[in-house]
Design an enzyme around this catalytic site. Structure first.
Site, PDB file in Angstrom:
ATOM      1  N   ARG A  62     117.719  26.584  -3.941  1.00 25.60           N
ATOM      2  CA  ARG A  62     117.711  25.522  -4.369  1.00 25.60           C
ATOM      3  C   ARG A  62     116.305  24.768  -4.561  1.00 25.60           C
ATOM      4  O   ARG A  62     116.066  23.990  -5.264  1.00 25.60           O
ATOM      5  CB  ARG A  62     118.831  24.359  -3.999  1.00 25.60           C
ATOM      6  CG  ARG A  62     118.741  22.942  -4.316  1.00 25.60           C
ATOM      7  CD  ARG A  62     119.823  22.119  -4.274  1.00 25.60           C
ATOM      8  NE  ARG A  62     120.396  22.089  -2.840  1.00 25.60           N
ATOM      9  CZ  ARG A  62     120.094  21.695  -1.857  1.00 25.60           C
ATOM     10  NH1 ARG A  62     118.840  20.965  -1.989  1.00 25.60           N
ATOM     11  NH2 ARG A  62     120.531  21.745  -0.697  1.00 25.60           N
ATOM     12  N   TYR A 115     118.551  12.475 -29.307  1.00 26.67           N
ATOM     13  CA  TYR A 115     119.538  13.382 -29.069  1.00 26.67           C
ATOM     14  C   TYR A 115     120.721  12.776 -28.644  1.00 26.67           C
ATOM     15  O   TYR A 115     120.741  12.104 -27.961  1.00 26.67           O
ATOM     16  CB  TYR A 115     119.218  14.503 -28.375  1.00 26.67           C
ATOM     17  CG  TYR A 115     120.103  15.404 -27.570  1.00 26.67           C
ATOM     18  CD1 TYR A 115     120.736  16.357 -28.687  1.00 26.67           C
ATOM     19  CD2 TYR A 115     120.722  15.458 -26.498  1.00 26.67           C
ATOM     20  CE1 TYR A 115     121.606  17.504 -28.192  1.00 26.67           C
ATOM     21  CE2 TYR A 115     121.651  16.052 -26.148  1.00 26.67           C
ATOM     22  CZ  TYR A 115     122.174  17.376 -27.003  1.00 26.67           C
ATOM     23  OH  TYR A 115     123.093  18.049 -26.510  1.00 26.67           O
ATOM     24  N   ASP A 187     110.506  14.889 -25.999  1.00 25.90           N
ATOM     25  CA  ASP A 187     111.380  15.997 -26.129  1.00 25.90           C
ATOM     26  C   ASP A 187     110.936  16.886 -27.152  1.00 25.90           C
ATOM     27  O   ASP A 187     111.157  16.767 -28.415  1.00 25.90           O
ATOM     28  CB  ASP A 187     112.787  15.459 -26.358  1.00 25.90           C
ATOM     29  CG  ASP A 187     114.039  16.559 -26.354  1.00 25.90           C
ATOM     30  OD1 ASP A 187     113.766  17.847 -26.739  1.00 25.90           O
ATOM     31  OD2 ASP A 187     115.252  16.240 -26.037  1.00 25.90           O
ATOM     32  N   LYS A 212     118.196  25.921 -26.415  1.00 25.00           N
ATOM     33  CA  LYS A 212     117.968  26.040 -27.871  1.00 25.00           C
ATOM     34  C   LYS A 212     116.894  27.314 -28.101  1.00 25.00           C
ATOM     35  O   LYS A 212     117.147  28.394 -27.967  1.00 25.00           O
ATOM     36  CB  LYS A 212     117.562  24.784 -28.425  1.00 25.00           C
ATOM     37  CG  LYS A 212     118.289  23.549 -28.052  1.00 25.00           C
ATOM     38  CD  LYS A 212     119.921  23.434 -28.399  1.00 25.00           C
ATOM     39  CE  LYS A 212     120.821  22.672 -27.866  1.00 25.00           C
ATOM     40  NZ  LYS A 212     120.151  21.311 -27.810  1.00 25.00           N
TER      41      LYS A 212
HETATM   42  C1  PLP Z   1     120.401  20.075 -26.925  1.00 23.63           C
HETATM   43  C2  PLP Z   1     119.437  19.186 -26.650  1.00 23.63           C
HETATM   44  C3  PLP Z   1     119.160  18.559 -25.582  1.00 23.63           C
HETATM   45  C4  PLP Z   1     120.448  18.839 -24.471  1.00 23.63           C
HETATM   46  O1  PLP Z   1     120.353  20.102 -23.967  1.00 23.63           O
HETATM   47  P1  PLP Z   1     121.466  20.980 -23.067  1.00 23.63           P
HETATM   48  O2  PLP Z   1     120.544  21.949 -22.758  1.00 23.63           O
HETATM   49  O3  PLP Z   1     122.394  20.986 -24.033  1.00 23.63           O
HETATM   50  O4  PLP Z   1     121.641  19.971 -21.814  1.00 23.63           O
HETATM   51  C5  PLP Z   1     118.301  17.570 -25.312  1.00 23.63           C
HETATM   52  N1  PLP Z   1     117.516  17.352 -26.456  1.00 23.63           N
HETATM   53  C6  PLP Z   1     117.647  17.855 -27.683  1.00 23.63           C
HETATM   54  C7  PLP Z   1     116.719  17.768 -28.992  1.00 23.63           C
HETATM   55  C8  PLP Z   1     118.561  19.006 -27.885  1.00 23.63           C
HETATM   56  O5  PLP Z   1     118.477  19.490 -28.819  1.00 23.63           O
END
Ligand code: PLP
Length: 397
Positions: A62, A115, A187, A212
């Site tokens: 961890r 998001y 982000d 993603k």
């Molecule tokens: C999918 C996504 C998230 C969240 O990510 P997870 O891996 O599903 O928790 C945050 N920001 C954006 C822009 C995303 O497309």
């Protein structure tokens, strides 16, 4: 073709950086997975040294794990930041970052289009802990300035936004934040390097959903936060290891494998998405296309200024509203009807009833997420096959 010079070492470091340190014993070409939860101390003295931070040896997974640490090293290099932390999902990275930076009485100001999960965190969870949240349109400088107060500790935004692909001028927002000593969190899930480099444009911390583009194969969840050591190190020591949303070594291995092909994938997907956006823009059944790479997109010039390519996600409205849109997503044969994005498979979804269904009708109207909007994440299939699939489905609308 790239519109700006990119770091030529990017793809190479995505494949090679730091491997030797992870496997000094056998010289494996592939990153070894260390699925161990704990690590043997050769002596009581060494164990004490590790806990005191005087030795770099591992303690417990961890806190740190060699497979996970290699991914962190490569992600820091990818975004040209000093240090990275990886987490169990993108939402875990965003939650970790915001809970670390904010305390009771502080305020966060975020762009009004976010998001879906981030929107829920900001609108429903942070206020429960006495943290003030303001959502404003970051494109309107005066409104943004008005929203800032001495309590504002964090600005949070994405660009291109989800799902309308709006472009926020990163440099301008960061200049304003710097004058007021506010930390910017950005982000970059939709446009990871080599598409854009937010840290170079002045952002303090970049967060990612590794789920993603960076993993890119729909087979692992992960998240990351990248930035200067002076922020990332305390975030690790004071918050991350106690929140506990760490990434498993197996997921780290998969994401390292995905990362190796990131640049090749995302440039191909960007080229394909542009062709599909052009095809949809001319299609008689399509009302409107949102894609920053189209010269007709209102913020195309700004997108060109801060991005090298425009990514694989586009949105569009079908003539005939929600009914026609529903017909479309039910009629595609090759493209999967599924949320998520950035993978080798093309995915189509309806934001209003799916990814953005957490929003009230009023919030959707404010963010211009209407009922006829469809989001498409372009995968690595042949572009002609994708256009043929969309065409046959559009004929049914
Ligand atoms: C999918 C996504 C998230 C969240 O990510 P997870 O891996 O599903 O928790 C945050 N920001 C954006 C822009 C995303 O497309």
């Amino acid at each position: 073709m790239l519109t700006k010079k990119i770091n030529m070492k990017l793809t190479t470091s995505n494949i090679h950086l730091g491997l030797k340190e992870v496997d000094p014993a056998f010289g494996s070409v592939v990153t070894p997975i260390y699925p161990t939860s704990t690590f043997i101390f050769p002596s009581a003295e060494e164990g004490a040294k590790r806990f005191a931070g005087q030795s770099k040896g591992m303690i417990y997974s961890r806190l740190a794990n060699p497979t996970v640490a290699l991914l962190e090293k490569r992600l820091a290099s990818l975004e040209q930041g000093e240090q990275a932390l990886v987490t169990a999902s993108g939402m875990a990275a965003i939650t970790l970052t915001l809970f670390h930076l904010l305390k009771k009485g502080d305020e966060i100001v975020a762009h009004s289009v976010l998001y879906g999960g981030t929107f829920a965190l900001l609108s429903k969870i942070l206020p429960r802990y006495g943290i003030g949240v303001k959502l404003v349109d970051f494109k309107k400088e005066e409104k943004l300035k008005k929203a800032l107060s001495p309590k504002t500790k964090v600005l949070f935004f994405e660009s291109p936004t989800n799902p309308l692909l709006e472009i926020i001028e990163i440099k301008k927002i960061c200049q304003l934040a710097k004058q007021r000593r506010i930390i910017t969190v950005f982000d970059n899930t939709f446009a990871p390097p080599p598409l854009q480099y937010p840290l170079k444009l002045g952002v303090d911390l970049v967060v990612h959903s590794l789920t993603k583009y960076i993993n890119g194969h729909s087979d692992a969840l992960g998240g990351a936060v990248i930035g200067p050591t002076k922020i990332i190190q305390p975030m690790h020591h004071q918050t991350h290891i106690f929140f506990g949303a760490v990434l498993s070594p197996f997921a780290a291995y998969l994401i390292l494998r995905g990362l190796a092909t990131l640049e090749a994938r995302i440039l191909t997907q960007s080229t394909s998405a542009l062709k599909i956006a052009q095809f949809l823009a001319k299609h008689p059944k399509v009302k409107k296309v949102y894609y920053p790479g189209l010269p007709s997109f209102p913020q195309h010039q700004l997108a060109k200024k801060q991005m090298n390519q425009f990514g694989g996600v586009l949105s569009f409205e079908v003539k005939g509203g929600y009914q026609a849109g529903k017909k479309l997503v039910n009629s595609v044969k090759l493209i999967h009807l599924a949320v998520s994005l950035g993978a080798v498979e093309s995915l189509i979804e309806h934001p209003s009833s799916m990814t953005h269904s957490e929003m009230t009708e009023e919030e959707k109207a404010q963010s211009q997420i209407n009922n006829s909007l469809i989001r498409l994440s372009v995968g690595l299939e042949d572009t002609q096959d994708l256009m043929a699939d969309l065409n046959q489905a559009l004929q049914k609308c």
